[in-house]
Design an enzyme around this catalytic site. Sequence first.
Site, PDB file in Angstrom:
ATOM      1  N   ARG A   7       1.178  -1.407  -0.026  1.00 38.73           N
ATOM      2  CA  ARG A   7      -0.132  -0.131  -0.075  1.00 38.73           C
ATOM      3  C   ARG A   7       1.178   1.647  -0.372  1.00 38.73           C
ATOM      4  O   ARG A   7       1.305   1.574   1.164  1.00 38.73           O
ATOM      5  CB  ARG A   7      -1.016  -0.375   1.390  1.00 38.73           C
ATOM      6  CG  ARG A   7      -2.368   0.985   1.045  1.00 38.73           C
ATOM      7  CD  ARG A   7      -3.022   0.659   2.602  1.00 38.73           C
ATOM      8  NE  ARG A   7      -2.153   1.782   3.748  1.00 38.73           N
ATOM      9  CZ  ARG A   7      -1.651   1.418   4.672  1.00 38.73           C
ATOM     10  NH1 ARG A   7      -2.173   0.249   5.288  1.00 38.73           N
ATOM     11  NH2 ARG A   7      -0.913   2.655   5.448  1.00 38.73           N
ATOM     12  N   HIS A  42      -3.341   3.792   5.157  1.00 35.29           N
ATOM     13  CA  HIS A  42      -5.320   3.453   4.942  1.00 35.29           C
ATOM     14  C   HIS A  42      -5.878   3.890   4.599  1.00 35.29           C
ATOM     15  O   HIS A  42      -6.632   3.941   3.431  1.00 35.29           O
ATOM     16  CB  HIS A  42      -4.897   3.387   6.193  1.00 35.29           C
ATOM     17  CG  HIS A  42      -6.364   2.153   6.306  1.00 35.29           C
ATOM     18  ND1 HIS A  42      -7.051   0.415   5.875  1.00 35.29           N
ATOM     19  CD2 HIS A  42      -7.649   2.446   6.907  1.00 35.29           C
ATOM     20  CE1 HIS A  42      -8.263   0.481   6.222  1.00 35.29           C
ATOM     21  NE2 HIS A  42      -8.294   1.795   6.678  1.00 35.29           N
ATOM     22  N   TYR A  80       3.683   5.054  11.558  1.00 32.68           N
ATOM     23  CA  TYR A  80       3.802   3.363  11.489  1.00 32.68           C
ATOM     24  C   TYR A  80       4.589   2.814  10.889  1.00 32.68           C
ATOM     25  O   TYR A  80       4.942   1.675  10.609  1.00 32.68           O
ATOM     26  CB  TYR A  80       2.394   2.759  11.880  1.00 32.68           C
ATOM     27  CG  TYR A  80       1.610   2.593  10.800  1.00 32.68           C
ATOM     28  CD1 TYR A  80       2.207   2.511   9.693  1.00 32.68           C
ATOM     29  CD2 TYR A  80       0.872   3.787  11.270  1.00 32.68           C
ATOM     30  CE1 TYR A  80       0.670   2.377   8.465  1.00 32.68           C
ATOM     31  CE2 TYR A  80      -0.075   3.874   9.922  1.00 32.68           C
ATOM     32  CZ  TYR A  80      -0.115   3.513   8.540  1.00 32.68           C
ATOM     33  OH  TYR A  80      -0.602   3.340   7.815  1.00 32.68           O
TER      34      TYR A  80
END
Length: 386
Positions: A273, A277, A286
Site C-alpha cells: 500500500r 490507509h 507506523y
Amino acid sequence: MTVQELPGAAAYRPTPPPAWKPITDPAPLLPDPEPYRVLGTDAVADVDPELLLRLHAELVRGRRYNAQATALTKQGRLAVYPSSTGQEACEIAAALVLEERDWLFPSYRDTLAAVARGLDPVEALTLLRGDRHTGYDPRERRIAPLCTPLATQLPHAVGLAHAARLKGDDVVALAMVGDGGTSEGDFHEALNFAAVWKAPVVFFVQNNGFAISVPLAKQTAAPSLAHKAVGYGMPGRLVDGNDAAAVHQVLSEAVARARRGEGPTLVEAVTYRMEAHTNADDATRYRVDSEVEAWKAHDPVRLLERELTERGLLDDAGIEQAKEAAERMAAALRDRMNADPELAPMDLFTHVYAEQTSQLRDQAAALRAELDAEQDHDEHGPEAGR
C-alpha cells in the site's frame, strides 16, 4: 492406553473411519515458497501481447483514478477514499479474469476493480460521498456492494456461488479481501463452507503489508496467508501482486478450476500500500519512508512498462496515449463529481425492504406531508393553508 492399543482393537477397528481424515495428502495444496512471477522471466513469452497492452492501459487509468479520487477528498467532494495505489495489478487482474456472468465481491478498497469491470467511475464513488444506498445497482454489472465491514462479503460470495451451482448456473464468485480481513471470523467461516461444499469461489487476498497500522507479523505467524488454505482443504497460491501478468494467470487458473467444479482456491498476492490507509490516516506514524521508497522500485506500472518496451510492444507514443486516455477519464470524473447531486428525500425509504413495513409507510407519509407543505409555502407564501 488408547482404543487402538486395546487387545482385539485391530480386529474391531483396524483403521479410523473415513470421516476422521477426509484428505490424506496436503502437499498438493501447499503454495510455492516464493511468490509466482511472470514479468522478467521466460514465462512472459507465453503471455498474449494484447493482454499485456490491455493490462498496461488499465493500470495507467487506475493509477490516475486513484490520484483523482484522492484529490476529491481534499476538495471536500468525498468524505473518505481508501487508495489502491501500488495495488493496481491486483485490482485490474481481478476484474479482467471474470466472465460477464460471474460475480465480483469487493472490499472497500476495491473501487478500481469495480471500475475496471465496467462500473461507472462516479457510481463507484457515490457511497463514499454519502449519496444513495450502495451507489449502484449490484445486479447490473454483477458487482456486490463495496464492503466496509471487514470480510463480511466473503460468506456472501460463498452463498451466491453455492446457490448458483445448485441451480445449474455456470457462475464463479471472486471475493477480494485485505490481509487484515483474514483475521476476521467471516474469513474462516467462508473458507470452511466453501471447501466443504466445493463452491465455485476464488478468495483473493491482497496482502499490502498493513491492516491500517498493524503489520502482518502481528496478525499471523503462518509462513504466508496462502498457507492457511491447507487447513480448509483447498489449494493456496502465492503470487507477486505487483506483476500484473502473474496475477492474471494465477487468478485465471483459479477461476477455471472453480468453474470445472473442483472447488475454491485461496490466492495471496504480495503487494504494498503505497499511500496511507485512507486520507484520514497518517502512515508516517507506523512505517518509514525508506520502506515506501524500496517498494517504488517494484511499482506495477513501471514493471509492465519496462517489459513491454524491452520487447518492442510499447514505445513513448504508446505510453503517452495511455496517459492521455487516463487524463480524459480523470477530467470527466472531476467534472461530474464537482456537480452537486440532486437529492430526493423520498429515496430514504427506497430499497430498505422489499415490502415496506407499516412504520416505514407512516414515516414516508409524514415526510411527504412536510415536503408538500414546504412546496406550498414556497409557491404561495406564508399565508398558504390558513
